[in-house]
Design a protein around this motif. Structure first.
Motif, PDB file in Angstrom:
ATOM      1  N   GLU A 185       0.833  -1.214   0.000  1.00 58.28           N
ATOM      2  CA  GLU A 185       0.000   0.000   0.000  1.00 58.28           C
ATOM      3  C   GLU A 185       0.860   1.253   0.000  1.00 58.28           C
ATOM      4  N   TYR A 188       2.417   1.612  -3.396  1.00 57.17           N
ATOM      5  CA  TYR A 188       1.404   2.067  -4.365  1.00 57.17           C
ATOM      6  C   TYR A 188       1.221   3.587  -4.253  1.00 57.17           C
ATOM      7  N   GLU A 248      -7.204  -2.567  -3.914  1.00 57.57           N
ATOM      8  CA  GLU A 248      -8.478  -3.069  -3.374  1.00 57.57           C
ATOM      9  C   GLU A 248      -9.190  -3.951  -4.405  1.00 57.57           C
TER      10      GLU A 248
END
Ligand SMILES: N=c1c2ncn([C@@H]3O[C@H](COP(=O)(O)OP(=O)(O)OP(=O)(O)O)[C@@H](O)[C@H]3O)c2ncn1[C@@H]1O[C@H](COP(=O)(O)O)[C@@H](O)[C@H]1O
Length: 95
Positions: free
Chosen positions: A8, A11, A84
């Motif tokens: 995360e 990203y 997600e």
């Protein structure tokens, strides 16, 4: 350190590089070169990962898998696909 947290953060960093395109950033240089170059790198790193896993050299495999995950992250950001969405798809496959 949890892999989800690391991915995360990576990203988010890659998104920022795409937005700001700072000089000296390898990630920014990939976005400047465009989608074909980004996807070519994913292919190259996938092949290097296969070879490293086949070699039985654990350190090499960890290094190449990390390169592949980084370049895949760049490809996802480039395509506007979120982590997600990947998580949801993997969860859907659970038996
Ligand atoms: N995780 C990575 C990461 N993994 C691999 N790489 C780069 O990916 C490249 C892959 O190298 P290769 O061996 O394929 O060959 P190369 O000749 O260096 O690269 P090419 O000219 O073939 O594209 C190397 O330059 C590595 O430095 C990465 N570059 C950046 N990150 C992350 O992205 C963040 C932002 O980095 P910058 O964009 O450089 O600021 C960093 O803080 C890291 O978290």
């Amino acid at each position: 350190m949890r892999i989800g947290d690391v991915l995360e953060e990576l990203y988010r960093t890659v998104e920022e590089r795409k937005r700001e395109l700072p000089e000296g950033s390898y990630t920014a240089s990939l976005f400047k070169r465009g989608e074909d170059r980004i996807l070519q790198k994913v292919g190259e790193e996938a092949v290097e990962t296969i070879l490293a896993l086949k070699s039985g050299r654990r350190e090499d495999a960890v290094y190449e898998v990390s390169d592949l995950l980084y370049h895949l992250t760049v490809a996802l950001v480039n395509s506007g696909i979120s982590l997600e969405e990947i998580a949801e798809e993997l969860n859907r496959r659970k038996k």
